[in-house]
Design an enzyme around this catalytic site. Sequence first.
Site, PDB file in Angstrom:
ATOM      1  N   GLU A 389       0.795  -1.233   0.000  1.00  0.00           N
ATOM      2  CA  GLU A 389       0.000   0.000   0.000  1.00  0.00           C
ATOM      3  C   GLU A 389       0.825   1.280   0.000  1.00  0.00           C
ATOM      4  OE1 GLU A 389      -2.987  -0.070   3.035  1.00  0.00           O
ATOM      5  OE2 GLU A 389      -4.065  -1.715   2.085  1.00  0.00           O
ATOM      6  N   ASN A 444      -5.629  -4.565  -2.063  1.00  0.00           N
ATOM      7  CA  ASN A 444      -6.274  -4.630  -0.749  1.00  0.00           C
ATOM      8  C   ASN A 444      -7.568  -3.824  -0.831  1.00  0.00           C
ATOM      9  OD1 ASN A 444      -3.946  -5.936   0.002  1.00  0.00           O
ATOM     10  ND2 ASN A 444      -3.121  -4.242   1.219  1.00  0.00           N
ATOM     11  N   TYR A 450     -14.333  -0.283   5.692  1.00  0.00           N
ATOM     12  CA  TYR A 450     -14.036   1.161   5.728  1.00  0.00           C
ATOM     13  C   TYR A 450     -14.995   1.922   4.814  1.00  0.00           C
ATOM     14  CZ  TYR A 450      -9.763  -0.151   8.139  1.00  0.00           C
ATOM     15  OH  TYR A 450      -8.877  -0.664   9.045  1.00  0.00           O
ATOM     16  N   GLU A 482      -5.789  -8.475   0.566  1.00  0.00           N
ATOM     17  CA  GLU A 482      -6.437  -8.120   1.842  1.00  0.00           C
ATOM     18  C   GLU A 482      -7.899  -7.756   1.629  1.00  0.00           C
ATOM     19  OE1 GLU A 482      -4.722  -5.079   4.326  1.00  0.00           O
ATOM     20  OE2 GLU A 482      -2.685  -5.795   3.950  1.00  0.00           O
ATOM     21  N   TRP A 527      -7.542 -10.684   5.450  1.00  0.00           N
ATOM     22  CA  TRP A 527      -6.795  -9.904   6.445  1.00  0.00           C
ATOM     23  C   TRP A 527      -7.582  -9.972   7.731  1.00  0.00           C
ATOM     24  CZ3 TRP A 527      -2.005  -8.358   6.636  1.00  0.00           C
ATOM     25  CH2 TRP A 527      -1.616  -7.491   7.684  1.00  0.00           C
TER      26      TRP A 527
END
Length: 570
Positions: A389, A444, A450, A482, A527
Amino acid sequence: MLRPQHNGIRNVYDLSGIWELEVKGRKRPITVPASWNEQYQDLCYEEGPVVYKKFFYVPADFRGKKIRIYFGAVNTDCIVYVNGNKVAENHIGYLPFEADITDFTRFGEENILEVKVENHLKTGSFPAGKTPPKDLLIGSPDSFPATNFDFFPYGGIIRNVNLEVCNLEKITDVSVDTSTSKPEKRLGIVKLNVKVSESSIGKILEIELASKKKEIEIVKDSIDTEFKIENVRFWRLNAPYLYKLKLKIKDSEKLLDYYELKIGIRTIEWDEKKLYLNKEPIFLKGFGKHEEFPILGQGTFYPMMIKDFSLLKWIGANSFRTSHYPYSEEWLDLADELGILVIDEAPHVGVTRYHYNPETEKLAVDNVKRMIERDKNHPSVIMWSVANEPESNHPDAESFFKALYETAKQLDKTRPITLVSCLDQPDARTRDVALKYFDIVSINRYYGWYIFQGRIDEGLKALDKDVEELYQRHKKPVVVTEFGADAISGYHYDPPQMFSEEYQAELVEKTIKLLREKDFIVGIHVWAFADFKTPQNIRRPIYNHKGVFTRTREPKLTAHVLRKFWNNAF
Ligand code: BDP
């Protein structure tokens, strides 16, 4: 650089145990290997400098031999002294380094080893410390300790420290390449490059593999040779056969050096949509994880390794990623032996525009080299990940990651190289400028967590669109490295609600079902494998709770769901 090995010719002293630690003038006992942070309350947030001290002996009989000191890893900046002489300096955690200490060793007498360690992570360091809030990728603006990544920044001598005593005539490196083998003909082709010390020139190199023996006169310090093995037993996930490669340096009949390596014969290939192991498509199912545990912090811990492999097998996983740094070397030994594939990741996490300068790029290139040099001979390593990332939608990211890709490719053409990106989503502002260089695209994604919080089904629709568009842009195999949700172990709720075990289980199951239908997806990693400690911040109640297991490895509901799914469905 070869890892130390104890055998009939080489002698290895393991310096693990209780050392002395001096912090701000106060001396006390400390364990090596382990992080210092959780061995004493007042050291929890200590960044150093601290000084580790250990006495050691090398028998007088070993005068005339080469003495090497090998550190599995020290987090993060350190200087090593032997009897007051500086013998090494190292500025990256999670990777080994060595020093020839022959000239500084007192044979038959007490020697003092001192290691000055500092763990002050800076903006633009690896991993990245405090970063201006506007450029933060992962960390929370006011988290403590301040990091631009989501795991606790443990410090210390985290891996084994070994002294190795060898003759001057010695094998210094071995590289094994089995990529031209022919699984369809059961033919193993093992290309070897062996590096030896200058003193070995004029001697004989004896190589033994699969009951074949070769003797080669050493005329230079680098020797190439090849073995062909008929009816070979390939290294496969359900039958991870390992051959013993035995290397000797001899002078007439006198044995001067011996080194043994377990190797697996297998091929890895990839095209626009698939990843192949021994010419058969392979699908990665598993986890991103961490190498950390209570009290120990980030440190080599054999019972945890065994436990984690046993849980990986129990749950039906076939792979994991060493997020977000190379793990202790024994993880890869076990992965080789047990038939688990590994995405081996460089210690590049929290990378932002503050890293995109020539000096830091040089360090990063060096880290990638050191990771590949350490792990190149493990059949379990299926691909290299150069970072997790990064801020790879920044224009300066392009040349930085191109350099990392080219470095990895130059050292290893036999494995795909990937970059793990959280960018390149449908929003054009997230366009990743580096992914185009990589063989495999790793992403990911946190739909239903989120974004689309509490709305798994809506999140999955967005994920569907996201991955389809991503594939159209890249036309390369995709690994979802992830996705997941925090679940507080023991918290249940229906209808599934964020932080409940039910919510995590539903999100994981539905995401896997959706992604498994895509023919360009070659791997799905949840993850995370287990909960893990993070810096203090309001997003994390002590731990990141996305573990499918708790930090001490008790299964959450998702573990049982995955177990059924992975053992039956694919
Ligand atoms: C990703 C990171 C990982 C974090 C995870 C999370 O790669 O290190 O722990 O998100 O937020 O962004 O749980």
